[in-house]
Design an enzyme around this catalytic site. Structure first.
Site, PDB file in Angstrom:
ATOM      1  CE  LYS A 120     -24.357 -25.951  -2.492  1.00 35.76           C
ATOM      2  NZ  LYS A 120     -23.622 -26.739  -3.659  1.00 35.76           N
ATOM      3  CG  ASP A 139     -29.119 -25.422  -3.883  1.00 36.07           C
ATOM      4  OD1 ASP A 139     -30.343 -24.786  -3.714  1.00 36.07           O
ATOM      5  OD2 ASP A 139     -29.181 -26.208  -4.482  1.00 36.07           O
TER       6      ASP A 139
END
Length: 209
Positions: A120, A139
DNA sequence: CTCCCGATAT
DNA sequence: ATATCAGGAG
């Protein structure tokens, strides 16, 4: 309908948020790297408050590498997990100096060797600072909205990212993530989703998540 | 799977 | 007062 057509979702997101960007403040790739590490389990809003003073004191890898760990801990405290994060950002700064000539590397493989950096964080930096479509930022918002809309049936970020990458042309990757974050943050909220005002309402299966 | 931690919504 | 939110490491 048990899953929203992802191409249609992206088309609508393009109209709604043509310039969607991740909402972390930064001036250099290094800043974005640090900000994103601090953003783990913490809102972007709080990170921006912290980095404002943090970057004034430590604008580059060298100054952050030379900092007292205790000072760093105090500076990042409001973002939570402050000991882990202070160690991670200083460790990352030192790695940049030792292994990458003080520059943030531009590949997923190199990025994810840095402390505090997994897919991420790497995607945020590669997408937003370098414009490299390394993958899709997943996320908590992208995960939740993606699940509710039936775009994936997985619950782990990596698997969700795979599903999304498979379903979307690469040209849409860097836009889709940040745009989904906006949808998730302001409409398809974790606690009280605002379905009545959601632009995807008519194509959403509304899965409970 | 557990631990790391603080702020805000309810 | 208490639940909920927000990624990565070990």
């Amino acid at each position: 309908m048990d899953r929203a057509p992802i191409q249609e979702v992206e088309q609508r997101l393009r109209v709604l948020h043509p310039d969607a960007r991740y909402e972390l403040d930064f001036e250099t790739p290094f800043h974005l790297l640090v900000a994103t590490i601090l953003a783990a389990r913490c809102t972007d809003e709080r990170v921006n408050k912290v980095t404002k003073t943090l970057f004034a004191k430590y604008p580059d890898p060298q100054s952050m590498a030379d900092a007292q760990l205790e000072d760093l801990e105090e500076d990042v405290r409001p973002t939570g997990s402050y000991k882990t994060k202070a160690k991670a950002i200083q460790g990352a700064a030192r790695e940049l100096l030792v292994r990458f000539g003080g520059q943030v590397p531009q590949t997923m493989a190199e990025m994810t060797t840095l402390p505090g950096v997994a897919r991420k964080t790497a995607n945020v930096v590669l997408n937003m600072a370098f414009g490299i479509p390394s993958g899709i930022i997943v996320d908590t918002h992208v995960a939740r909205v993606g699940q509710r809309m039936g775009l994936t049936r997985h619950d782990k970020a990596e698997r969700i990212e795979e599903d999304l990458m498979r379903a979307l042309p690469k040209d849409d990757w860097t836009h889709f993530g940040p745009a989904m974050v906006l949808l998730g943050r302001y409409v398809c909220k974790a606690r009280a989703p605002q379905c009545a005002e959601c632009p995807m309402d008519d194509i959403c299966p509304k899965r409970p998540v």
